[in-house]
Design an enzyme around this catalytic site. Structure first.
Site, PDB file in Angstrom:
ATOM      1  N   LYS A  15      36.442  38.555  50.988  1.00 44.46           N
ATOM      2  CA  LYS A  15      37.807  39.054  50.384  1.00 44.46           C
ATOM      3  C   LYS A  15      37.535  40.007  49.575  1.00 44.46           C
ATOM      4  O   LYS A  15      36.869  39.884  48.374  1.00 44.46           O
ATOM      5  CB  LYS A  15      38.370  37.727  49.916  1.00 44.46           C
ATOM      6  CG  LYS A  15      39.893  37.986  49.643  1.00 44.46           C
ATOM      7  CD  LYS A  15      40.301  37.507  48.411  1.00 44.46           C
ATOM      8  CE  LYS A  15      40.101  37.831  46.996  1.00 44.46           C
ATOM      9  NZ  LYS A  15      40.939  38.928  46.860  1.00 44.46           N
ATOM     10  N   GLY A  56      32.665  38.816  39.690  1.00 45.20           N
ATOM     11  CA  GLY A  56      34.162  39.256  39.149  1.00 45.20           C
ATOM     12  C   GLY A  56      34.260  38.643  37.858  1.00 45.20           C
ATOM     13  O   GLY A  56      33.233  38.365  36.969  1.00 45.20           O
ATOM     14  N   SER A  57      35.377  38.251  37.083  1.00 40.49           N
ATOM     15  CA  SER A  57      35.237  37.868  35.741  1.00 40.49           C
ATOM     16  C   SER A  57      34.754  36.480  35.576  1.00 40.49           C
ATOM     17  O   SER A  57      34.837  35.567  36.446  1.00 40.49           O
ATOM     18  CB  SER A  57      36.962  38.006  35.324  1.00 40.49           C
ATOM     19  OG  SER A  57      37.706  37.274  35.909  1.00 40.49           O
ATOM     20  N   THR A  58      34.744  36.221  34.464  1.00 43.42           N
ATOM     21  CA  THR A  58      34.304  34.956  33.744  1.00 43.42           C
ATOM     22  C   THR A  58      35.313  33.913  34.171  1.00 43.42           C
ATOM     23  O   THR A  58      34.927  32.654  34.517  1.00 43.42           O
ATOM     24  CB  THR A  58      33.365  34.959  32.482  1.00 43.42           C
ATOM     25  OG1 THR A  58      32.293  35.637  32.465  1.00 43.42           O
ATOM     26  CG2 THR A  58      33.132  33.571  31.962  1.00 43.42           C
ATOM     27  N   GLU A  98      34.815  41.183  26.585  1.00 47.45           N
ATOM     28  CA  GLU A  98      34.541  42.340  27.747  1.00 47.45           C
ATOM     29  C   GLU A  98      35.699  43.061  27.778  1.00 47.45           C
ATOM     30  O   GLU A  98      37.002  42.533  28.264  1.00 47.45           O
ATOM     31  CB  GLU A  98      34.297  41.535  29.096  1.00 47.45           C
ATOM     32  CG  GLU A  98      33.814  42.510  30.182  1.00 47.45           C
ATOM     33  CD  GLU A  98      33.302  42.174  31.517  1.00 47.45           C
ATOM     34  OE1 GLU A  98      34.276  41.185  31.826  1.00 47.45           O
ATOM     35  OE2 GLU A  98      32.381  42.457  32.057  1.00 47.45           O
ATOM     36  N   CYS A 149      29.743  45.801  34.999  1.00 46.46           N
ATOM     37  CA  CYS A 149      29.695  44.481  34.361  1.00 46.46           C
ATOM     38  C   CYS A 149      28.470  44.603  33.395  1.00 46.46           C
ATOM     39  O   CYS A 149      28.362  44.169  32.562  1.00 46.46           O
ATOM     40  CB  CYS A 149      29.260  43.461  35.278  1.00 46.46           C
ATOM     41  SG  CYS A 149      28.176  44.090  36.707  1.00 46.46           S
ATOM     42  N   GLU A 187      28.527  36.026  39.834  1.00 50.06           N
ATOM     43  CA  GLU A 187      28.008  37.020  39.011  1.00 50.06           C
ATOM     44  C   GLU A 187      29.211  37.487  38.231  1.00 50.06           C
ATOM     45  O   GLU A 187      30.090  38.002  38.713  1.00 50.06           O
ATOM     46  CB  GLU A 187      27.658  38.122  39.697  1.00 50.06           C
ATOM     47  CG  GLU A 187      26.639  38.032  41.002  1.00 50.06           C
ATOM     48  CD  GLU A 187      25.327  37.965  40.385  1.00 50.06           C
ATOM     49  OE1 GLU A 187      25.104  38.466  39.056  1.00 50.06           O
ATOM     50  OE2 GLU A 187      24.451  37.799  40.977  1.00 50.06           O
TER      51      GLU A 187
HETATM   52  P1  NAD Z   1      38.380  39.078  38.847  1.00 48.24           P
HETATM   53  O1  NAD Z   1      37.765  38.175  38.516  1.00 48.24           O
HETATM   54  O2  NAD Z   1      39.942  39.512  38.209  1.00 48.24           O
HETATM   55  O3  NAD Z   1      38.664  39.301  40.430  1.00 48.24           O
HETATM   56  C1  NAD Z   1      37.393  39.309  41.299  1.00 48.24           C
HETATM   57  C2  NAD Z   1      37.686  38.697  42.417  1.00 48.24           C
HETATM   58  O4  NAD Z   1      38.256  37.503  42.507  1.00 48.24           O
HETATM   59  C3  NAD Z   1      38.832  39.652  43.339  1.00 48.24           C
HETATM   60  O5  NAD Z   1      38.706  39.649  44.556  1.00 48.24           O
HETATM   61  C4  NAD Z   1      40.187  38.575  43.114  1.00 48.24           C
HETATM   62  O6  NAD Z   1      41.130  38.907  43.988  1.00 48.24           O
HETATM   63  C5  NAD Z   1      39.490  37.399  43.116  1.00 48.24           C
HETATM   64  N1  NAD Z   1      40.210  36.344  42.351  1.00 48.24           N
HETATM   65  C6  NAD Z   1      41.171  36.289  41.200  1.00 48.24           C
HETATM   66  N2  NAD Z   1      41.573  35.163  41.051  1.00 48.24           N
HETATM   67  C7  NAD Z   1      41.249  34.264  41.907  1.00 48.24           C
HETATM   68  C8  NAD Z   1      41.415  32.914  42.103  1.00 48.24           C
HETATM   69  N3  NAD Z   1      42.046  32.250  41.438  1.00 48.24           N
HETATM   70  N4  NAD Z   1      40.806  32.340  43.371  1.00 48.24           N
HETATM   71  C9  NAD Z   1      39.857  32.941  44.259  1.00 48.24           C
HETATM   72  N5  NAD Z   1      39.554  34.412  44.095  1.00 48.24           N
HETATM   73  C10 NAD Z   1      40.308  34.930  42.724  1.00 48.24           C
HETATM   74  O7  NAD Z   1      37.554  40.638  38.517  1.00 48.24           O
HETATM   75  P2  NAD Z   1      37.804  42.212  38.719  1.00 48.24           P
HETATM   76  O8  NAD Z   1      38.934  42.536  37.728  1.00 48.24           O
HETATM   77  O9  NAD Z   1      37.927  42.407  40.105  1.00 48.24           O
HETATM   78  O10 NAD Z   1      36.479  42.633  38.171  1.00 48.24           O
HETATM   79  C11 NAD Z   1      36.011  42.763  36.988  1.00 48.24           C
HETATM   80  C12 NAD Z   1      35.244  41.783  36.266  1.00 48.24           C
HETATM   81  O11 NAD Z   1      34.115  41.544  37.544  1.00 48.24           O
HETATM   82  C13 NAD Z   1      34.567  41.883  35.023  1.00 48.24           C
HETATM   83  O12 NAD Z   1      34.555  40.816  34.410  1.00 48.24           O
HETATM   84  C14 NAD Z   1      33.159  42.190  35.395  1.00 48.24           C
HETATM   85  O13 NAD Z   1      32.183  41.849  34.412  1.00 48.24           O
HETATM   86  C15 NAD Z   1      32.823  41.595  36.541  1.00 48.24           C
HETATM   87  N6  NAD Z   1      31.794  42.040  37.445  1.00 48.24           N
HETATM   88  C16 NAD Z   1      30.525  41.438  37.224  1.00 48.24           C
HETATM   89  C17 NAD Z   1      29.422  41.789  38.016  1.00 48.24           C
HETATM   90  C18 NAD Z   1      28.169  41.202  37.958  1.00 48.24           C
HETATM   91  O14 NAD Z   1      27.404  41.265  38.924  1.00 48.24           O
HETATM   92  N7  NAD Z   1      27.854  40.309  37.001  1.00 48.24           N
HETATM   93  C19 NAD Z   1      29.561  43.013  38.681  1.00 48.24           C
HETATM   94  C20 NAD Z   1      30.820  43.996  38.903  1.00 48.24           C
HETATM   95  C21 NAD Z   1      31.868  43.082  38.307  1.00 48.24           C
END
Ligand code: NAD
Length: 497
Positions: free
Chosen positions: A191, A244-246, A401, A302, A267
């Protein structure tokens, strides 16, 4: 930098026809309810494509098909060398389509075309190649038993892997997960982020062309609270891998607990410290690296070096260099090959960044560089890279962040204070230390609570190095042979002889 001109990329952008349908069982298809959402380019705010919005029905259908294929062994049952060959072909097809994939990434999430080509596409190709090459070199174990028993410790695919990825490096984040998941023999459902779904869909077509059997690799675009949630709560998904986000990472663990206890590997976010001691080997180089660490990919990284910790003794001299270096990173049209700072992914993210710039000033930090919305392209979302000095470790710009090009600079007196400041975060993704003193470099690296530590550089590493976080930056590791742990179960078979 790309060899092509702005005109070349602009005219190519006009001719592209973006695929927005879901990819299920080897076919592109509309979502079950025919729902779509607008995929908007942050470069000018215009709609690039209508993209399928998959819901529970699509998730149920895809999981059923993925499970069927897994049980049939059309992929899971192939010898590793066979899967390797197909994955290498997949990597070659991605490489062949480098320009189309790069421009799609640029249009979809706003990053400069030169970086999309030299970083995103090439790292994606390398990730798939490296993983494919590794899979037929992994041996299982025989336990050290006595003569009358034989103990086998074997690695098996987990089954159905759902991968949920973010928008900042859409292809790379996907490749770090789908490559080892597929190499290990699993069926995979990807996804992509609703903010950058297009390259994942193109990669699905290439995976099919390479020979990955229908239903083994599927792509379901949609939102987190709909498509993502349905996958995370599904009782027949065995493993959920996420970048994605924490905040969302935590939620996914709850979903796993509320459903089938699927394995969850995350991650997540970061607020990485970049620590510069007075004895750094080269202050000019350190200043350039500090600027790149917060400006590259518009700071939407990130591992961005968003906290710059500088030893008092050199702070004045060093910060003159950092300010000058950051000021050279200027927002421009992302399709111009000379551009180094592209568009912020969408209006909501731009507003988030601007609100932190506002907050930093209200909390008393000194805004020394940037801090403004600019419009190199009408209708787009751009912000100048920003430096805050006089930052206190308690300020929100030092703790949270931001995920944008906003640098918080904190001064320190000695090594002990530097380490305490560096570790004073809920995150632990990465950190860098600049010093000429070998003992200090090792001592400091050991003291840092972070998954990646760089010495006298920022953001080093390749596919051989595991990548992931301590603390609330997540669990498990992408890349390297350690990545396979997420996509396999260990079985102990004990035989009486
Ligand atoms: P996000 O957490 O908003 O979204 C990430 C993914 O999760 C998207 O595909 C989103 O649609 C999905 N998502 C959101 N809510 C969900 C839910 N309730 N259930 C299931 N899926 C859900 O993050 P973002 O804004 O896309 O990306 C930015 C974040 O990603 C930052 O916090 C960044 O640090 C982190 N990031 C981490 C790494 C790493 O390797 N540690 C790498 C890149 C980005």
């Amino acid at each position: 930098m790309s060899d092509h001109s702005f005109e070349y990329w602009s005219s190519m952008a006009e001719t592209l026809d973006h695929e927005g349908r879901a990819f299920i069982d080897g076919q592109f298809c509309p979502a079950a309810q025919s729902a779509t959402f607008d995929c908007i380019s942050p470069i000018d705010g215009k709609v690039l494509a209508k993209v399928a919005h998959c819901d529970q029905a699509d998730v149920d259908r895809t999981v059923t098909i993925a499970r069927e294929r897994f049980e049939q062994g059309v992929w899971s049952g192939l010898p590793p060398a066979k899967r390797k060959g197909i994955l290498l072909k997949f990597a070659a097809l991605v490489e062949q389509e480098a320009e189309t994939l790069a421009i799609t990434e640029t249009l979809d999430m706003g990053k400069p075309i030169a970086h999309a080509l030299s970083v995103d596409v090439s790292a994606t190709v390398r990730a798939i190649q490296w993983t494919a090459e590794a899979i037929d070199k992994l041996y299982d174990e025989i336990a050290p038993t006595g003569q009358d028993e034989l103990g086998l410790v074997t690695r098996e695919p987990v089954g159905i892997v759902a991968a949920i990825v973010p928008w900042n490096f859409p292809m790379i984040m996907a490749a770090w997960k789908i490559a080892p998941a597929l190499a290990m023999g699993n069926s995979v459902i990807l996804k992509p982020s609703e903010k950058s779904p297009l390259t994942a869909l193109r990669m699905a077509a290439l995976a099919k062309q390479a020979g990955i059997p229908d239903g083994v690799f599927n792509v379901l675009p949609g939102f987190g609270h709909t498509t993502g949630k349905a996958l995370a709560l599904h009782d027949d998904v065995d493993t959920l891998v996420f970048t994605g986000s924490t905040a969302v990472a935590r939620q996914l663990m709850v979903y796993a607990g509320e459903s089938n206890m699927k394995r969850v590997w995350t991650e997540a976010g970061g607020k990485s410290p970049n620590v510069v001691f007075a004895d750094a080997p080269d202050l000019d180089m350190a200043a350039e690296a500090a600027a790149e660490a917060i400006c590259f990919n518009q700071g939407e990284v990130c591992t961005a070096g968003s906290r710059l910790l500088v030893e008092d003794a050199i702070a004045d001299v060093f910060m003159d260099k950092v300010r000058a270096a950051v000021a050279r990173w200027k927002p421009g049209h992302p399709l111009d090959p000379a551009t180094t700072v592209g568009a912020i992914v969408d209006e909501a993210q731009l507003n988030r960044i601007l609100s932190y710039i506002d907050k930093g000033q209200k909390e008393g930090a000194q805004l020394r560089v940037g801090g403004e919305r600019v419009r190199p392209v009408e209708g787009g979302y751009f912000v100048t890279p920003t430096v805050f000095e006089g930052v206190d470790a308690d300020m929100s710009i030092a703790r949270e962040e931001i995920f944008g090009p906003v640098l918080s600079v904190i001064r320190f007196k000695d090594e002990a204070q530097a380490l305490a400041l560096a570790n004073d975060s809920i995150y632990g993704l990465a950190a860098a230390v600049w010093t000429r003193d070998l003992s200090r470099a090792h001592r400091f690296a050991r003291g840092l609570r972070a998954g990646s530590v760089w010495v006298n550089q920022y953001d080093g590493g390749d596919m051989t190095a595991p990548f992931g976080g301590y603390k609330q930056s997540g669990n498990g590791r992408d890349k390297s042979l350690h990545a396979f742990d997420k996509y396999s179960e260990l079985k102990a078979t004990w035989i009486k002889l």
